[in-house]
Design a protein around this motif. Structure first.
Motif, PDB file in Angstrom:
ATOM      1  N   LEU A  40     140.925  10.042 -51.701  1.00  0.00           N
ATOM      2  CA  LEU A  40     141.552   8.779 -51.300  1.00  0.00           C
ATOM      3  C   LEU A  40     142.951   9.027 -50.766  1.00  0.00           C
ATOM      4  CD1 LEU A  40     143.856   7.804 -53.606  1.00  0.00           C
ATOM      5  CD2 LEU A  40     141.800   7.370 -54.934  1.00  0.00           C
ATOM      6  N   ILE A  41     143.356   8.150 -49.864  1.00  0.00           N
ATOM      7  CA  ILE A  41     144.737   8.088 -49.363  1.00  0.00           C
ATOM      8  C   ILE A  41     145.103   6.615 -49.445  1.00  0.00           C
ATOM      9  CG2 ILE A  41     146.289   8.477 -47.421  1.00  0.00           C
ATOM     10  CD1 ILE A  41     144.340  10.614 -46.409  1.00  0.00           C
ATOM     11  N   GLU A  42     145.813   6.250 -50.506  1.00  0.00           N
ATOM     12  CA  GLU A  42     146.037   4.839 -50.828  1.00  0.00           C
ATOM     13  C   GLU A  42     147.510   4.457 -50.677  1.00  0.00           C
ATOM     14  OE1 GLU A  42     144.746   1.460 -51.056  1.00  0.00           O
ATOM     15  OE2 GLU A  42     143.200   2.834 -51.842  1.00  0.00           O
ATOM     16  N   ASP A  95     147.152  14.452 -58.536  1.00  0.00           N
ATOM     17  CA  ASP A  95     147.318  13.597 -57.358  1.00  0.00           C
ATOM     18  C   ASP A  95     148.664  13.936 -56.717  1.00  0.00           C
ATOM     19  OD1 ASP A  95     144.946  12.385 -57.901  1.00  0.00           O
ATOM     20  OD2 ASP A  95     145.797  10.426 -58.455  1.00  0.00           O
ATOM     21  N   LEU A  96     148.848  13.507 -55.492  1.00  0.00           N
ATOM     22  CA  LEU A  96     150.122  13.709 -54.789  1.00  0.00           C
ATOM     23  C   LEU A  96     150.687  12.365 -54.373  1.00  0.00           C
ATOM     24  CD1 LEU A  96     147.975  16.132 -53.652  1.00  0.00           C
ATOM     25  CD2 LEU A  96     150.166  17.004 -52.854  1.00  0.00           C
ATOM     26  N   LEU A 124     147.709  10.316 -52.764  1.00  0.00           N
ATOM     27  CA  LEU A 124     146.632  11.169 -52.261  1.00  0.00           C
ATOM     28  C   LEU A 124     145.912  11.816 -53.442  1.00  0.00           C
ATOM     29  CD1 LEU A 124     149.267  11.534 -50.196  1.00  0.00           C
ATOM     30  CD2 LEU A 124     147.683  13.069 -49.035  1.00  0.00           C
ATOM     31  N   ARG A 125     144.572  11.841 -53.367  1.00  0.00           N
ATOM     32  CA  ARG A 125     143.796  12.539 -54.396  1.00  0.00           C
ATOM     33  C   ARG A 125     142.986  13.640 -53.705  1.00  0.00           C
ATOM     34  NH1 ARG A 125     141.489   8.546 -58.275  1.00  0.00           N
ATOM     35  NH2 ARG A 125     143.691   8.644 -58.877  1.00  0.00           N
ATOM     36  N   PRO A 126     143.407  14.890 -53.816  1.00  0.00           N
ATOM     37  CA  PRO A 126     142.735  15.967 -53.103  1.00  0.00           C
ATOM     38  C   PRO A 126     141.379  16.304 -53.719  1.00  0.00           C
ATOM     39  CG  PRO A 126     144.453  16.858 -54.498  1.00  0.00           C
ATOM     40  CD  PRO A 126     144.561  15.361 -54.591  1.00  0.00           C
ATOM     41  N   ILE A 127     140.461  16.770 -52.884  1.00  0.00           N
ATOM     42  CA  ILE A 127     139.181  17.302 -53.359  1.00  0.00           C
ATOM     43  C   ILE A 127     139.467  18.751 -53.775  1.00  0.00           C
ATOM     44  CG2 ILE A 127     136.780  17.813 -52.765  1.00  0.00           C
ATOM     45  CD1 ILE A 127     137.034  15.649 -50.568  1.00  0.00           C
ATOM     46  N   ILE A 131     140.579  22.137 -51.694  1.00  0.00           N
ATOM     47  CA  ILE A 131     142.014  22.298 -51.432  1.00  0.00           C
ATOM     48  C   ILE A 131     142.811  22.062 -52.716  1.00  0.00           C
ATOM     49  CG2 ILE A 131     142.471  19.880 -50.740  1.00  0.00           C
ATOM     50  CD1 ILE A 131     144.259  21.123 -48.482  1.00  0.00           C
ATOM     51  N   LEU A 132     143.746  22.963 -53.005  1.00  0.00           N
ATOM     52  CA  LEU A 132     144.582  22.856 -54.197  1.00  0.00           C
ATOM     53  C   LEU A 132     145.721  21.865 -53.953  1.00  0.00           C
ATOM     54  CD1 LEU A 132     144.915  26.626 -55.192  1.00  0.00           C
ATOM     55  CD2 LEU A 132     143.371  24.919 -56.180  1.00  0.00           C
ATOM     56  N   PRO A 133     146.069  21.049 -54.936  1.00  0.00           N
ATOM     57  CA  PRO A 133     147.170  20.085 -54.764  1.00  0.00           C
ATOM     58  C   PRO A 133     148.471  20.763 -54.343  1.00  0.00           C
ATOM     59  CG  PRO A 133     145.979  19.673 -56.810  1.00  0.00           C
ATOM     60  CD  PRO A 133     145.456  20.962 -56.273  1.00  0.00           C
TER      61      PRO A 133
END
Length: 440
Positions: A40-42, A95-96, A124-127, A131-133
């Motif tokens: 997600l990109i919220e 998350d970022l 942002l919640r990376p997969i 990909i590493l945060p």
């Protein structure tokens, strides 16, 4: 360079994206859109939450640092507000949080903090399987990414990253194991850079302290007669004092100087090699007061023998009119005015405040306020030598011990001065300026 293509799965369209690709990548790497490597990109709620002083951290753009959240002094909100702001998505570990504005481009990884989003931020919640945060954070923080994001940002006065530009941003994705190696190496190097910056700051501070100490040392040598050799043909400082005394007597006769200006002391060495001070009919042994020995052609005197000081005139900031004439207060120039109250280069001494005792030289026209002293002195003295002498005396140490430090004539006139002949004053000034230039 091989061309890069992107296939739109919904339509089957294939297009070349070479113009978007910023650099070549190894064969084992891949290009991917940000939306393809995140769950997600919220965007944040478009409202301002008040700081309630306690509760959950509200992450605003100032709290988003270089890869890490900076929560010192963070605003805090209640559980109710926390839940309201996290309706779309609850921030979680790894998350970022990205800053869209003020300043645009900063990004940080959430560790174990329970936080909610402030204005102008994006979650942002990376997969993490692809990909590493930490890698994603460093990628976004890389200069090439920052430049591209800012170039695409909008905003008349403040850069603002639009989500429509951010979501499809291209990410160079290495294999997971290589991402780990990159992150570990970056952490190691950034730690070394932090240490280097720390040492650099300490070195800069030390260099500044050494520079200041060397300047003070040079001035100290100068006022003790150790900076230049003495020359017999220069005459003596005693002769210079007699000339200054005669000059004052003439000014008193002409009505340009008060008779009280003649009531000065005379310091001399007796046959017993002790120093005495004659004030009127009183003669006192002052040998124990003298801090160091003098060259034979120098003499001791009080500062009041050489200068007289008067306060400037009151001028508040409201009274200042726009102009080009500098206004001098307790620590130099405090503003500009359309009028002057002195019309020649003048030595000014700070009278009031933290910087009282500071020495400044005005231009030909200036206004000196009552927070500073106007210094009057005989032209038989070298002006630049007098400035260095007053600086070396550190007149600020003579301030009254009150809440508002104040320097007065009563405090500084009695200061002992080691006076050289006029020509030696000139040579001392030339040597000081030469040495100061070498220090730069």
């Amino acid at each position: 360079m091989s061309s890069y293509y992107e296939k739109i799965l919904a339509t089957g369209e294939v297009k070349c994206i070479d113009e978007e690709v910023p650099f070549e990548i190894p064969a084992s790497w891949s290009w991917a859109r940000l939306t393809h490597v995140t769950y997600l990109i919220e965007d944040c709620p478009h409202s301002t939450a008040k700081d309630e002083g306690k509760g959950y951290p509200l992450v605003r753009t100032p709290n988003i640092g270089f890869g890490f959240l900076q929560l010192n002094g963070v605003h805090r909100v209640s559980e109710k507000v926390y839940n309201q702001r996290n309706v779309r998505a609850v921030p979680q570990k790894d998350d970022l949080i990205f800053a869209r504005e003020a300043p645009a481009g900063n990004i940080a990884v959430i560790q174990n903090e329970k936080v909610c989003l402030g204005q102008r931020t994006v979650l942002l919640r990376p997969i993490t399987d692809c990909i590493l945060p930490q890698y994603l954070a460093y990628y976004v923080l890389a200069p090439s990414s920052q430049q591209n994001l800012v170039e695409k940002s909008s905003g008349t006065t403040v850069a603002h990253v639009n989500l429509s530009d951010f979501r499809p941003y291209l990410i160079a994705v290495p294999p997971i194991d290589e991402q780990k190696q990159i992150v570990n190496k970056l952490i190691e190097l950034l730690s070394l850079i932090d240490k280097y910056n720390c040492y650099g700051d300490k070195l800069a501070k030390l260099n500044n302290e050494i520079y200041t100490l060397l300047k003070k040392s040079i001035l100290q040598e100068a006022i003790q007669g150790k900076l230049v050799p003495q020359i017999i043909e220069d005459g003596t400082a005693y002769e210079l004092l007699e000339q200054i005394k005669a000059e004052k007597q003439n000014l008193v006769k002409e009505g340009k100087l008060k008779k009280s200006a003649l009531a000065t002391s005379v310091i001399f060495r007796g046959d017993d090699n002790k120093y005495y001070e004659q004030v009127g009919k009183n003669c006192v042994d002052i040998t124990e007061e003298l801090p160091f020995d003098l060259p034979n052609n120098w003499t001791w005197c009080r500062l009041g023998n050489l200068v007289s000081i008067t306060s400037g005139e009151n001028l508040t900031s409201k009274q200042m009119h726009n102009g080009k004439i500098p206004v001098y207060g307790g620590n130099g120039i405090t503003g500009y005015h359309s009028k002057a109250n002195i019309f020649e280069e003048t030595i000014v001494i700070g009278r009031v405040g933290y910087y009282c005792g500071s020495i400044h030289l005005t231009p030909c026209q200036a206004w000196v306020t009552d927070n500073a002293f106007i210094t009057q002195y005989s032209k038989l003295l070298n002006r630049d030598f007098l400035i260095y002498l007053l600086t070396a005396l550190n007149l600020g140490k003579c301030c009254n011990a009150t809440a508002q430090p104040v320097v007065s004539g009563k405090k500084i006139y009695p200061l002992l001065i080691a006076l050289p002949p006029f020509k030696e004053q000139q040579r001392i000034v030339a040597q000081i300026e030469k040495l100061f230039e070498q220090l730069r």
